[in-house]
Motif scaffolding. Structure first.
Motif, short mmCIF file in Angstrom:
data_model
loop_
_atom_site.label_atom_id
_atom_site.label_comp_id
_atom_site.label_asym_id
_atom_site.label_seq_id
_atom_site.Cartn_x
_atom_site.Cartn_y
_atom_site.Cartn_z
N GLU A 16 0.75 -1.31 -0.09
CA GLU A 16 0.04 0.14 0.04
C GLU A 16 0.88 1.29 0.06
O GLU A 16 0.54 2.35 -0.63
N ASP A 17 2.06 1.27 0.67
CA ASP A 17 2.88 2.32 0.57
C ASP A 17 3.46 2.57 -0.78
O ASP A 17 3.98 3.52 -1.11
N LEU A 18 3.83 1.57 -1.39
CA LEU A 18 4.34 1.39 -2.73
C LEU A 18 3.26 2.13 -3.64
O LEU A 18 3.69 2.84 -4.59
N ARG A 19 2.20 1.77 -3.47
CA ARG A 19 1.02 2.30 -4.30
C ARG A 19 0.96 3.75 -3.95
O ARG A 19 1.00 4.66 -4.88
N ALA A 20 1.00 4.34 -2.65
CA ALA A 20 1.07 5.68 -2.31
C ALA A 20 2.26 6.30 -2.95
O ALA A 20 1.96 7.56 -3.26
N PHE A 21 3.39 5.73 -3.09
CA PHE A 21 4.72 6.39 -3.72
C PHE A 21 4.21 6.65 -4.99
O PHE A 21 4.50 7.81 -5.44
N LEU A 22 3.60 5.70 -5.90
CA LEU A 22 3.26 5.85 -7.45
C LEU A 22 2.25 6.99 -7.32
O LEU A 22 2.15 7.88 -8.40
N PRO A 30 2.62 12.62 -15.01
CA PRO A 30 1.07 12.68 -15.27
C PRO A 30 0.41 12.14 -13.93
O PRO A 30 1.16 11.44 -13.15
N ASP A 31 -0.99 12.51 -13.78
CA ASP A 31 -1.57 12.06 -12.70
C ASP A 31 -1.81 10.59 -13.02
O ASP A 31 -1.85 10.01 -14.20
N ILE A 32 -1.71 9.67 -11.98
CA ILE A 32 -1.84 8.26 -11.83
C ILE A 32 -3.32 8.05 -11.59
O ILE A 32 -3.94 8.34 -10.67
N SER A 33 -3.79 7.08 -12.56
CA SER A 33 -5.44 6.88 -12.28
C SER A 33 -5.45 5.60 -11.65
O SER A 33 -6.64 5.16 -11.00
N GLU A 34 -4.58 4.75 -11.81
CA GLU A 34 -4.77 3.28 -11.29
C GLU A 34 -3.18 2.77 -10.88
O GLU A 34 -2.27 2.97 -11.64
N THR A 35 -3.28 1.91 -9.94
CA THR A 35 -2.00 1.35 -9.29
C THR A 35 -2.50 -0.09 -9.38
O THR A 35 -3.28 -0.65 -8.97
#
Ligand SMILES: [Zn+2]
Ligand SMILES: [Zn+2]
Length: 147
Positions: A16-22, A30-35
């Motif tokens: 989840e922290d990895l997703r938060a990094f992205l 660019p804005d991230i839409s999905e991880t």
């Protein structure tokens, strides 16, 4: 290559922290839409995420190899442009097993224009940006199922 501008060392306790990094890349990304946390599909419901990973930030290519079954999977068309980068190892604790996630940017919600790849060291939690890649508007669902 946005990720190379990330300064300092980030760590995370889990994917989840990895997703938060992205989701929190530096200004200009660019804005991230999905991880998506990458996992091997060869193990039934287990979906193991521990992997070795090779990535070239210069060329925008990446490939991972499942720790359990050793299957290699190239990220999108990385195989066609492969540059034989060194295997990633943690800059803090030197071991090579990571969890890898991809952040997808789909400005219209359906078509991926860009993606970024990051790894989390399973030993010390260090998170590194690995590479990013321009994607030619491929459908989001198609990209996700190919990861
Ligand atoms: Zn596997
Ligand atoms: Zn480490």
């Amino acid at each position: 290559m946005v990720l190379r501008s990330v300064g300092g060392i980030r760590t995370g306790e889990n994917v989840e922290d990895l997703r938060a990094f992205l989701n929190d890349l530096p200004d200009g990304a660019p804005d991230i839409s999905e991880t998506v946390v990458l996992a091997c599909r060869n193990h039934g419901d287990e979906n193991p995420s521990w992997t070795y990973v090779e990535a070239d930030a210069e060329a925008g290519v990446a490939r991972r190899r499942c720790l359990q079954c050793a299957e290699s999977i190239s990220l999108l068309d990385s195989e066609l442009r492969w540059t034989h980068p060194m295997m990633w190892s943690c800059g803090t604790c030197s071991q090579s097993i990571a969890e890898v996630a991809v952040g997808l940017s789909a400005p219209d919600g359906d078509h991926v224009e860009w993606l970024a790849v990051a790894a989390r060291c399973v030993e010390c939690g260090r998170i590194d940006g690995l590479t990013d890649m321009i994607v030619d508007g491929r459908p989001l669902g198609e990209v996700v199922s190919s990861l």
